[in-house]
Design a protein around this motif. Structure first.
Motif, PDB file in Angstrom:
ATOM      1  N   ILE A  45       0.328  -1.182   0.107  1.00  0.00           N
ATOM      2  CA  ILE A  45      -0.326  -0.403   0.425  1.00  0.00           C
ATOM      3  C   ILE A  45       0.728   1.333  -0.505  1.00  0.00           C
ATOM      4  CG2 ILE A  45      -1.707   1.457   1.602  1.00  0.00           C
ATOM      5  CD1 ILE A  45      -2.649  -1.632   1.902  1.00  0.00           C
ATOM      6  N   ALA A  46       1.748   0.801   0.886  1.00  0.00           N
ATOM      7  CA  ALA A  46       2.850   2.443   1.200  1.00  0.00           C
ATOM      8  C   ALA A  46       3.745   2.745  -0.602  1.00  0.00           C
ATOM      9  CB  ALA A  46       3.897   2.342   2.211  1.00  0.00           C
ATOM     10  N   LEU A  47       4.465   1.723  -1.378  1.00  0.00           N
ATOM     11  CA  LEU A  47       4.503   1.611  -2.619  1.00  0.00           C
ATOM     12  C   LEU A  47       3.715   1.968  -3.278  1.00  0.00           C
ATOM     13  CD1 LEU A  47       6.639  -1.801  -1.879  1.00  0.00           C
ATOM     14  CD2 LEU A  47       7.462   0.826  -2.050  1.00  0.00           C
ATOM     15  N   GLU A  48       2.022   1.746  -3.413  1.00  0.00           N
ATOM     16  CA  GLU A  48       1.381   2.292  -4.827  1.00  0.00           C
ATOM     17  C   GLU A  48       1.014   3.417  -4.223  1.00  0.00           C
ATOM     18  OE1 GLU A  48      -1.193  -1.085  -5.726  1.00  0.00           O
ATOM     19  OE2 GLU A  48      -1.832  -0.035  -3.773  1.00  0.00           O
ATOM     20  N   LYS A  49       0.930   4.060  -3.283  1.00  0.00           N
ATOM     21  CA  LYS A  49       1.188   5.789  -3.115  1.00  0.00           C
ATOM     22  C   LYS A  49       2.263   6.302  -3.242  1.00  0.00           C
ATOM     23  CE  LYS A  49      -2.286   5.175   1.375  1.00  0.00           C
ATOM     24  NZ  LYS A  49      -2.863   5.225   2.652  1.00  0.00           N
ATOM     25  N   ARG A  50       3.169   5.497  -3.015  1.00  0.00           N
ATOM     26  CA  ARG A  50       5.015   6.848  -2.958  1.00  0.00           C
ATOM     27  C   ARG A  50       4.970   6.438  -4.457  1.00  0.00           C
ATOM     28  NH1 ARG A  50       8.841   7.801   0.459  1.00  0.00           N
ATOM     29  NH2 ARG A  50      10.122   8.859  -0.659  1.00  0.00           N
ATOM     30  N   PHE A  51       4.408   5.678  -5.383  1.00  0.00           N
ATOM     31  CA  PHE A  51       4.596   5.968  -6.605  1.00  0.00           C
ATOM     32  C   PHE A  51       3.871   5.716  -7.149  1.00  0.00           C
ATOM     33  CE2 PHE A  51       8.240   3.232  -4.353  1.00  0.00           C
ATOM     34  CZ  PHE A  51       9.335   4.275  -4.773  1.00  0.00           C
ATOM     35  N   GLY A  52       2.510   6.012  -7.165  1.00  0.00           N
ATOM     36  CA  GLY A  52       1.053   6.237  -8.385  1.00  0.00           C
ATOM     37  C   GLY A  52       1.380   4.568  -9.092  1.00  0.00           C
ATOM     38  N   ILE A  53       1.374   3.788  -8.725  1.00  0.00           N
ATOM     39  CA  ILE A  53       1.073   2.558  -8.927  1.00  0.00           C
ATOM     40  C   ILE A  53       0.220   1.623  -8.566  1.00  0.00           C
ATOM     41  CG2 ILE A  53       3.717   3.209 -10.148  1.00  0.00           C
ATOM     42  CD1 ILE A  53       4.126   0.546  -7.843  1.00  0.00           C
ATOM     43  N   LYS A  54      -0.471   0.686  -9.133  1.00  0.00           N
ATOM     44  CA  LYS A  54      -0.669  -0.408  -8.566  1.00  0.00           C
ATOM     45  C   LYS A  54      -0.794  -1.966  -8.867  1.00  0.00           C
ATOM     46  CE  LYS A  54      -4.880   0.837  -7.149  1.00  0.00           C
ATOM     47  NZ  LYS A  54      -4.806   1.198  -5.408  1.00  0.00           N
ATOM     48  N   PHE A  55      -0.430  -2.890  -7.946  1.00  0.00           N
ATOM     49  CA  PHE A  55      -0.105  -3.776  -8.438  1.00  0.00           C
ATOM     50  C   PHE A  55      -1.452  -5.058  -7.746  1.00  0.00           C
ATOM     51  CE2 PHE A  55       2.951  -2.077  -5.601  1.00  0.00           C
ATOM     52  CZ  PHE A  55       4.434  -2.609  -6.131  1.00  0.00           C
ATOM     53  N   ALA A  56      -1.230  -5.586  -8.687  1.00  0.00           N
ATOM     54  CA  ALA A  56      -1.993  -6.830  -9.145  1.00  0.00           C
ATOM     55  C   ALA A  56      -2.745  -7.859  -8.062  1.00  0.00           C
ATOM     56  CB  ALA A  56      -2.393  -7.778 -10.715  1.00  0.00           C
ATOM     57  N   THR A  57      -3.320  -8.514  -7.519  1.00  0.00           N
ATOM     58  CA  THR A  57      -3.181  -9.391  -6.265  1.00  0.00           C
ATOM     59  C   THR A  57      -2.354 -10.193  -6.927  1.00  0.00           C
ATOM     60  OG1 THR A  57      -5.519  -9.006  -6.031  1.00  0.00           O
ATOM     61  CG2 THR A  57      -4.721 -10.753  -5.324  1.00  0.00           C
ATOM     62  N   ALA A  58      -1.874 -11.422  -7.938  1.00  0.00           N
ATOM     63  CA  ALA A  58      -1.201 -12.538  -8.105  1.00  0.00           C
ATOM     64  C   ALA A  58       0.120 -11.732  -8.066  1.00  0.00           C
ATOM     65  CB  ALA A  58      -1.684 -12.850  -9.951  1.00  0.00           C
ATOM     66  N   GLU A  59       0.451 -10.077  -8.604  1.00  0.00           N
ATOM     67  CA  GLU A  59       2.020  -9.483  -8.134  1.00  0.00           C
ATOM     68  C   GLU A  59       2.214  -8.994  -7.071  1.00  0.00           C
ATOM     69  OE1 GLU A  59       1.805  -6.717 -11.806  1.00  0.00           O
ATOM     70  OE2 GLU A  59       1.102  -6.034 -10.239  1.00  0.00           O
ATOM     71  N   ILE A  60       1.160  -8.474  -6.383  1.00  0.00           N
ATOM     72  CA  ILE A  60       1.741  -9.310  -4.206  1.00  0.00           C
ATOM     73  C   ILE A  60       1.899 -10.467  -4.400  1.00  0.00           C
ATOM     74  CG2 ILE A  60       0.374  -8.357  -2.436  1.00  0.00           C
ATOM     75  CD1 ILE A  60      -1.778  -6.479  -3.812  1.00  0.00           C
ATOM     76  N   SER A  61       0.739 -11.700  -4.434  1.00  0.00           N
ATOM     77  CA  SER A  61       0.998 -12.954  -3.431  1.00  0.00           C
ATOM     78  C   SER A  61       2.356 -12.940  -4.102  1.00  0.00           C
ATOM     79  CB  SER A  61       0.151 -13.431  -4.320  1.00  0.00           C
ATOM     80  OG  SER A  61      -1.796 -13.653  -3.519  1.00  0.00           O
ATOM     81  N   ARG A  62       2.998 -12.865  -5.560  1.00  0.00           N
ATOM     82  CA  ARG A  62       3.832 -14.002  -5.995  1.00  0.00           C
ATOM     83  C   ARG A  62       5.552 -13.411  -5.806  1.00  0.00           C
ATOM     84  NH1 ARG A  62       3.378 -12.949 -12.180  1.00  0.00           N
ATOM     85  NH2 ARG A  62       2.025 -12.216 -10.783  1.00  0.00           N
ATOM     86  N   LEU A  63       5.079 -12.242  -4.862  1.00  0.00           N
ATOM     87  CA  LEU A  63       6.500 -11.285  -4.443  1.00  0.00           C
ATOM     88  C   LEU A  63       6.197 -11.702  -3.026  1.00  0.00           C
ATOM     89  CD1 LEU A  63       5.627  -7.678  -5.301  1.00  0.00           C
ATOM     90  CD2 LEU A  63       7.458  -8.645  -5.678  1.00  0.00           C
ATOM     91  N   LYS A  64       5.624 -12.612  -2.174  1.00  0.00           N
ATOM     92  CA  LYS A  64       6.188 -13.050  -1.236  1.00  0.00           C
ATOM     93  C   LYS A  64       6.730 -14.481  -1.305  1.00  0.00           C
ATOM     94  CE  LYS A  64       5.292 -12.765   2.623  1.00  0.00           C
ATOM     95  NZ  LYS A  64       6.513 -12.272   3.595  1.00  0.00           N
ATOM     96  N   GLU A  65       6.854 -15.379  -2.729  1.00  0.00           N
ATOM     97  CA  GLU A  65       7.142 -16.934  -2.874  1.00  0.00           C
ATOM     98  C   GLU A  65       8.526 -17.400  -2.924  1.00  0.00           C
ATOM     99  OE1 GLU A  65       5.510 -17.697  -6.883  1.00  0.00           O
ATOM    100  OE2 GLU A  65       3.634 -17.484  -6.324  1.00  0.00           O
ATOM    101  N   ASP A  66       8.675 -18.496  -2.553  1.00  0.00           N
ATOM    102  CA  ASP A  66      10.664 -18.425  -2.446  1.00  0.00           C
ATOM    103  C   ASP A  66      11.323 -18.283  -3.873  1.00  0.00           C
ATOM    104  OD1 ASP A  66       9.995 -20.215  -0.522  1.00  0.00           O
ATOM    105  OD2 ASP A  66       9.991 -21.732  -1.244  1.00  0.00           O
ATOM    106  N   GLY A  67      12.065 -17.273  -3.715  1.00  0.00           N
ATOM    107  CA  GLY A  67      13.343 -16.516  -4.921  1.00  0.00           C
ATOM    108  C   GLY A  67      12.717 -15.935  -5.019  1.00  0.00           C
ATOM    109  N   GLN A  68      11.914 -15.042  -4.630  1.00  0.00           N
ATOM    110  CA  GLN A  68      11.421 -13.386  -4.887  1.00  0.00           C
ATOM    111  C   GLN A  68      12.256 -12.282  -3.736  1.00  0.00           C
ATOM    112  OE1 GLN A  68       9.571 -12.749  -7.358  1.00  0.00           O
ATOM    113  NE2 GLN A  68      10.113 -14.101  -7.767  1.00  0.00           N
ATOM    114  N   ASN A  69      12.349 -11.488  -4.518  1.00  0.00           N
ATOM    115  CA  ASN A  69      13.705 -10.387  -3.517  1.00  0.00           C
ATOM    116  C   ASN A  69      13.068  -9.398  -3.810  1.00  0.00           C
ATOM    117  OD1 ASN A  69      15.874 -10.513  -5.624  1.00  0.00           O
ATOM    118  ND2 ASN A  69      16.784 -11.920  -5.042  1.00  0.00           N
ATOM    119  N   VAL A  70      13.779  -8.427  -2.579  1.00  0.00           N
ATOM    120  CA  VAL A  70      14.101  -6.850  -2.964  1.00  0.00           C
ATOM    121  C   VAL A  70      14.520  -6.530  -5.054  1.00  0.00           C
ATOM    122  CG1 VAL A  70      15.238  -5.006  -2.881  1.00  0.00           C
ATOM    123  CG2 VAL A  70      14.696  -6.248  -0.676  1.00  0.00           C
TER     124      VAL A  70
END
Length: 82
Positions: A45-70
């Motif tokens: 939510i903070a990143l969406e506000k800061r950068f004026g972007i929207k993440f899809a639900t699938a993107e949000i979930s995928r970011l917590k999967e193994d192999g994902q990082n900063v």
């Protein structure tokens, strides 16, 4: 560190209440105290506000999967910003 990384790092510091967070591309949720499921949503939510972007639900979930990082998160934000 580039400008995007600096901005994202500031968001991390604000969301997790720790001005000592130094982002690296290989960093994962396990490396940041408080980056649990609720922390993840607050960060998104903070990143969406800061950068004026929207993440899809699938993107949000995928970011917590193994192999994902900063680094993955930074690439996603850069793509969404154009």
């Amino acid at each position: 560190m580039n400008a995007l990384t600096n901005e994202v790092q500031q968001v991390f510091c604000d969301v997790f209440g720790d001005d000592g967070i130094i982002l690296t591309e290989g960093m994962t949720a396990d490396d940041v105290p408080g980056w649990d499921s609720l922390g993840h949503l607050n960060l998104i939510i903070a990143l969406e506000k800061r950068f004026g972007i929207k993440f899809a639900t699938a993107e949000i979930s995928r970011l917590k999967e193994d192999g994902q990082n900063v680094g993955t998160l930074l690439e996603l934000i850069a793509r969404k910003r154009g």
